[in-house]
Design an enzyme around this catalytic site. Sequence first.
Site, mmCIF file in Angstrom:
data_model
loop_
_atom_site.group_PDB
_atom_site.id
_atom_site.type_symbol
_atom_site.label_atom_id
_atom_site.label_comp_id
_atom_site.label_asym_id
_atom_site.label_seq_id
_atom_site.Cartn_x
_atom_site.Cartn_y
_atom_site.Cartn_z
ATOM 1 N N GLY A 8 1.369 3.127 -6.401
ATOM 2 C CA GLY A 8 2.408 2.205 -5.991
ATOM 3 C C GLY A 8 3.518 2.149 -7.027
ATOM 4 N N CYS A 9 4.648 1.591 -6.619
ATOM 5 C CA CYS A 9 5.805 1.555 -7.516
ATOM 6 C C CYS A 9 5.568 0.601 -8.688
ATOM 7 C CB CYS A 9 7.071 1.174 -6.746
ATOM 8 S SG CYS A 9 6.912 -0.320 -5.744
#
Lengths: 357, 357, 357, 357
Positions: free
Chosen positions: B151-152
Amino acid sequence: MTSVRVAVAGASGYTGAELVRLLSQHPHVQLTAVTSEKSAGAAISAVYPHLQGIVPLSFEALAPEALTERADVLFLALPHTKSMDPVASGLKAGKRVVDLSADFRLKDPGTYETWYQTAHAHPQLIKDAVYGLPELHRSAIKQTRLVASPGCYPTAAILQLAPLIAHGLVAADSIVIDAKSGISGAGRSPALPYHFPEAHESLEPYKIGQHRHIPEIEQELTGLVGTRTQATRGEVAPVTVAFTPHLVPMNRGILSTAYARMKGQLDIAELRTLYRDFYKGERFVRLLEGAMPNPRHVRGANYCDIAVHLDRRAGWVVTVAAIDNLIKGAAGQAIQAMNLMLGYPEETGLVAPGIYP
Amino acid sequence: MTSVRVAVAGASGYTGAELVRLLSQHPHVQLTAVTSEKSAGAAISAVYPHLQGIVPLSFEALAPEALTERADVLFLALPHTKSMDPVASGLKAGKRVVDLSADFRLKDPGTYETWYQTAHAHPQLIKDAVYGLPELHRSAIKQTRLVASPGCYPTAAILQLAPLIAHGLVAADSIVIDAKSGISGAGRSPALPYHFPEAHESLEPYKIGQHRHIPEIEQELTGLVGTRTQATRGEVAPVTVAFTPHLVPMNRGILSTAYARMKGQLDIAELRTLYRDFYKGERFVRLLEGAMPNPRHVRGANYCDIAVHLDRRAGWVVTVAAIDNLIKGAAGQAIQAMNLMLGYPEETGLVAPGIYP
Amino acid sequence: MTSVRVAVAGASGYTGAELVRLLSQHPHVQLTAVTSEKSAGAAISAVYPHLQGIVPLSFEALAPEALTERADVLFLALPHTKSMDPVASGLKAGKRVVDLSADFRLKDPGTYETWYQTAHAHPQLIKDAVYGLPELHRSAIKQTRLVASPGCYPTAAILQLAPLIAHGLVAADSIVIDAKSGISGAGRSPALPYHFPEAHESLEPYKIGQHRHIPEIEQELTGLVGTRTQATRGEVAPVTVAFTPHLVPMNRGILSTAYARMKGQLDIAELRTLYRDFYKGERFVRLLEGAMPNPRHVRGANYCDIAVHLDRRAGWVVTVAAIDNLIKGAAGQAIQAMNLMLGYPEETGLVAPGIYP
Amino acid sequence: MTSVRVAVAGASGYTGAELVRLLSQHPHVQLTAVTSEKSAGAAISAVYPHLQGIVPLSFEALAPEALTERADVLFLALPHTKSMDPVASGLKAGKRVVDLSADFRLKDPGTYETWYQTAHAHPQLIKDAVYGLPELHRSAIKQTRLVASPGCYPTAAILQLAPLIAHGLVAADSIVIDAKSGISGAGRSPALPYHFPEAHESLEPYKIGQHRHIPEIEQELTGLVGTRTQATRGEVAPVTVAFTPHLVPMNRGILSTAYARMKGQLDIAELRTLYRDFYKGERFVRLLEGAMPNPRHVRGANYCDIAVHLDRRAGWVVTVAAIDNLIKGAAGQAIQAMNLMLGYPEETGLVAPGIYP
């Protein structure tokens, strides 16, 4: 009700101009003078066209003695370290003074010298100054002639954490305050970090652990430790905070996210009740449970919006506060204090709702 | 070097479109298909005019089997829970798969079910998936056929904290991650919180302590605990984090400010040396000492910029990381993993500098 | 293909830095020097952290003779009036020069003096300069050693109006160009109008009818009058334009909306065909019919997007053009010209798609 | 002075919410009802948290008859074509109505049908409606019971051009209006063009030559042609305008740049005198000579700021106007009209200065 003559020193900055804007709408205030070294001689409406047709004054250079002759109340929106002498002049002339600089916020002159790199010029006046957060010091503000109006970050941070600290619910050395400010907080003087193409699509922390608002946050929170518990105060440790301010690409507003490690098990419903009790009757603190505090809900208004969240899994209380940095974080709060000093209803001139969007 | 046929499923979202943009410039890639349920039949350049003249493909609906016939590598930029079956199809067809959803990131299917409210459809495949952070799992990525791309938020959070955790320098239960994201992180589907007048001049935390990126951050950091110390791993506690994401009025970028309570006394020079050693030779981690990490310095680039600060007074290590959420936080990192899987130089197609301002 | 040594003078401004960024990715370019008076001695990556790890050069002060020894091509991104001498030095040393200032754009030294308030220092060199708009002057650019690269506004304005003027379809004295620019167009020097809180939530025209880009727009359009008609050129009037630039709260991009009164009846389908023919084969002009030109579609790319609309009811042709002011409006176009001068394929180093969002 | 009961229909849109905000501060207004189909049943402060503690009402569904029982004045902030019946109900019940839709702005039902694609349901009421621009129709507004409040673009366009048209100084068929609006002008319903990542760093014209505000601009300007000249009105041509609106990445504000070809020679000093005379005594029109009109100077205020420029070289008069689209362009102007209808001082409730920055 009789009106009062008011002067604003340092009125060409954003905070000063906001004081002028709000005071121009105050029903009991007669604005008599606005000062600016840089723009002396210019009409304020030439420097701030939004005031055209509203404020007919021109800037003058600051001459404290001359100023006090024409005003009953002085607002000082001067840079840190530049307020000490004008405050002394104002008090000597028997005036009421609301100082928006940091010069009289810290009770310990040594702490002031440490963080501001300047010896205090009038340490004997510090004891007369009241930290101008009405929600904590209302009675004292009513009786003083010198209000040291709080910084923008501290207003949010202190209000969001006060109930937790006063009730002794969190560890005093566990507090993290991650604060975000719109760029008007940096003032109106152009510089590279605030140049539009640098500040837009940009987000940056600054002065990590070194911002000058830290000592006043710690002073005020430490003063609250355990005040609403049965504990003997002598037992409790001073509050220290990890504080990081950030510059966010918006004009106005502060959002402060504060983390504190909970002592024992807490319950969110009880926490919210405790906050409601703590701020009962407060006109300018709104406790949000459905919506989230967001600067857009207080833009142009004197509110501090607060929400409390509990991360029981990880063991933290997370509180969020939003203010308009130029209003509840500066000009509005200063006027709130003036109203108290003069016996006007506290909300006089401050009831305008925020503008949205 | 021979080229590889690549398909992107879910290419009408911002992450998918960014994969297409970057892959279109990759010297060894031949883009063969892009899928979108919503825009099936439309030219991608009609949906994304910036790709006009660059990518001649049209969207098609996702048909996993048909897709695998035309591609050697599948990128899946589908919503969480929607990747499980396409991953299984791709692997069954003997293809390499880079999944940008969360579906194969968590090693424990129970944790997945807790946070994603869905039983995992192919739990037996989880052990084959490698968490696609090359800086931590390079060797494993080279040997796997299934990469679960991070994920970011976790990309920034894990990279900024890894050296501290691996060296056992901070308390495992003291970690606060205050993360801020540009609004492209919320995807391309219009909704009120992302409506311009709501999101502009606005700043708001969301999902406090409840964001689904929490378990992967904790999994990866816990996996690092004490790995660079002499301590027996059995003694050390799992890492738990207080994590608060915020929406910031900018298009791209994540800034993550992380706080960890230091164990014993630390020295900033030693800390920086330790970070330099930890990330020695890493092409896409830049350690900043003069400048501050800021999304504007990585906009359009695959870097993660990191800075370490020490607040000795209050006892915290404060680290700051900045990435472009759509590149190092999504599409770029996924391509970095593909390069490793296929034996291309890791930076192939990813060397473009960011655009500034 | 052999590589070429290139120096960029004035590389600490946004245009110069963009030249450096693009040239660092050009396969045939070896960057040998970057100059800046203000930042001489500093690493370019200290002034522009996005270039850390990409461009290892440091700034030096501009010394034209020394510079020409180390470069085959000089890009001059200096302020107006400061390019005249360095251009002369470069040409004298037998180098190729691409000048991004206005100093050699105007064919008439008197016009230059009128608009720039300075007598031209090297009027005899003007005739050798080619206005560097490849879509209009490709052959001449290939053969010159001095390119006067167009201004950002003129690039959009000339390209959007050229077919109408060349075909004599609109009244030469009826043209209104309402142009809007992102704030990077104002350069990197901080000043009050570009201070974030002043420029954000703000929109303002400036230099109405007085902007220095006017004479080059009129020169180039007048040069086109009737070139694609049967009319004798002597009969046609010079083009005059009402030109108003505006500052818009975004970092990059120009949107130019141009109005011209149609002569006789026109048909939208015919107009679009005419534009397609005019720009046939042009790599960097995209004619949009479905979507509207918007700076967001060309951000980071060298395209000029154009659309033609017809308001038959009121009698106007309305054209819209969008460019990235720092690329097709400055650095990209200058490199496009260099490619032509050196015989490289025109798009070399310029094919990166824009980033979106 | 007695107070008046007021209801706002369509109060969940930005214009409606702005009416509620302003009316909540109006000293003679008692807000009795707010309607919203979508949010019926919800507290307005749940939908608009900025109104928490200020407006205690909840939304109800619109039932015109029931509404008229509880209000003396109805504000209708409904979509175009949805106001016709409620207006008729309100008038039938003997109430005063301020309609902010376009339904009663156009005097010719045929023109209405052409531009709004709907036959007018109550054409016989059109003659009773007064176009609610106080600066042009003050006397009529005082005497009517139905005000058709102007659109946001027309307010700026008509006010900036009126003196030129009335004095016959420009060619009636030469007018170009290039208008730019903040995104709140598009309303509060999320859609892709207003999705933050699409609208930020973005700038786009729309409905070129086709926007529905065109006929009211032409109607009002044509009504003014030559009214301040000696010419016989019958001789003068109707005004037609080329009108292009643009979406600009800001929340509030309209900037309108209008071009008109001058007839004969004009002098800027004479022009400015003429504007000063035309708007003499107008409380909400500010003529700027030093500063430039900019939405940031009127944000939150009811002013229309106007400046006149002359491009004698090219033969154009260029005027610039700025308003807050939600105040002078909508809610503020509607209240201004209500004040006139009810005999209150025109500026009642509208004197708050704009907020800056």
